[in-house]
Design a protein around this motif. Structure first.
Motif, PDB file in Angstrom:
ATOM      1  N   VAL A  81      -4.977  -3.616  -2.377  1.00 27.59           N
ATOM      2  CA  VAL A  81      -3.874  -4.485  -1.959  1.00 27.59           C
ATOM      3  C   VAL A  81      -4.395  -5.632  -1.099  1.00 27.59           C
ATOM      4  O   VAL A  81      -3.948  -6.779  -1.245  1.00 27.59           O
ATOM      5  N   THR A 131       0.837  -1.196   0.000  1.00 22.68           N
ATOM      6  CA  THR A 131       0.000   0.000   0.000  1.00 22.68           C
ATOM      7  C   THR A 131       0.873   1.246   0.000  1.00 22.68           C
ATOM      8  O   THR A 131       0.650   2.187  -0.772  1.00 22.68           O
ATOM      9  N   ALA A 175      -6.086   2.308  -2.020  1.00 19.13           N
ATOM     10  CA  ALA A 175      -4.900   1.470  -2.242  1.00 19.13           C
ATOM     11  C   ALA A 175      -4.909   0.277  -1.290  1.00 19.13           C
ATOM     12  O   ALA A 175      -4.666  -0.861  -1.702  1.00 19.13           O
ATOM     13  N   ARG A 176      -5.216   0.515  -0.028  1.00 20.86           N
ATOM     14  CA  ARG A 176      -5.234  -0.572   0.965  1.00 20.86           C
ATOM     15  C   ARG A 176      -6.302  -1.608   0.627  1.00 20.86           C
ATOM     16  O   ARG A 176      -6.077  -2.809   0.749  1.00 20.86           O
ATOM     17  N   GLU A 214      -5.257   6.477   0.167  1.00 23.88           N
ATOM     18  CA  GLU A 214      -4.673   5.373   0.932  1.00 23.88           C
ATOM     19  C   GLU A 214      -5.702   4.277   1.198  1.00 23.88           C
ATOM     20  O   GLU A 214      -5.393   3.085   1.113  1.00 23.88           O
TER      21      GLU A 214
END
Length: 180
Positions: free
Chosen positions: A40, A13, A36-37, A33
């Motif tokens: 991922v 991430t 992205a997290r 974020e």
């Protein structure tokens, strides 16, 4: 699933949000974020779907970000430097799969649905809403991470394996359903 993937998820991430920064502002950074997290996390659960997979990754290590950094023309980093520690926990395949999910909400929805059908990695599809159903704020917060052309080099690294994994999960679901 073991929590041992937490370092891989956190590092991958971190790599994504550093390689493809959010739009200016704290809210945009937080939204980027989160997206992205979520990407991922889904990618890691698909890639390491068994406890054996997780154990092998924990033992051997995920490989690091060196090739990804080279691919996106990032500054080379020193393994002994402050960035070296977290960068060794980046998983190239997970980053590639996450990039593919971030740039195609249809593929992201398929991946989340495949996870929901697997008892060992089950999670609520709503938990990944920012990934599968990004609203205008999500897209504005992460324009670089959501841009298919900018992410293409990373996506194409391992996209065929992602599609193969999703196909296998779908065929496994159909097999178990038809056997009932």
């Amino acid at each position: 699933m073991s929590l041992d993937l937490s370092s891989v998820i956190a590092a991958t991430t971190q790599w994504l949000i550093r390689a493809y920064p959010a739009a200016d502002g704290a809210v945009n950074a937080a939204l980027a974020e989160t997206q992205a997290r979520q990407a991922v996390t889904v990618a890691a659960r698909l890639r390491y779907s068994t406890t054996t997979d997780v154990a092998l990754t924990t033992t051997a290590g995920p490989g690091g970000s060196y090739r990804l950094d080279w691919l996106v023309d990032a500054e080379p980093y020193e393994i002994r430097g402050p960035d070296g520690v977290w960068r060794t926990c980046v998983d190239e395949v997970v980053a590639s799969w996450a990039a593919a999910l971030l740039t195609c909400s249809t593929l992201a929805s398929e991946a989340v649905a495949a996870l929901a059908d697997c008892a060992r990695t089950a999670g609520s599809p709503r938990e990944f809403r920012r990934l599968t159903e990004p609203d205008a704020h999500d897209c504005q917060a992460a324009p670089l991470m959501r841009h298919p052309d900018l992410m293409a080099r990373v996506v194409e690294l391992h996209r065929p394996q992602l599609l193969e994994r999703l196909g296998l999960l779908r065929s496994d679901d159909q097999t178990s359903t038809s056997a009932v």
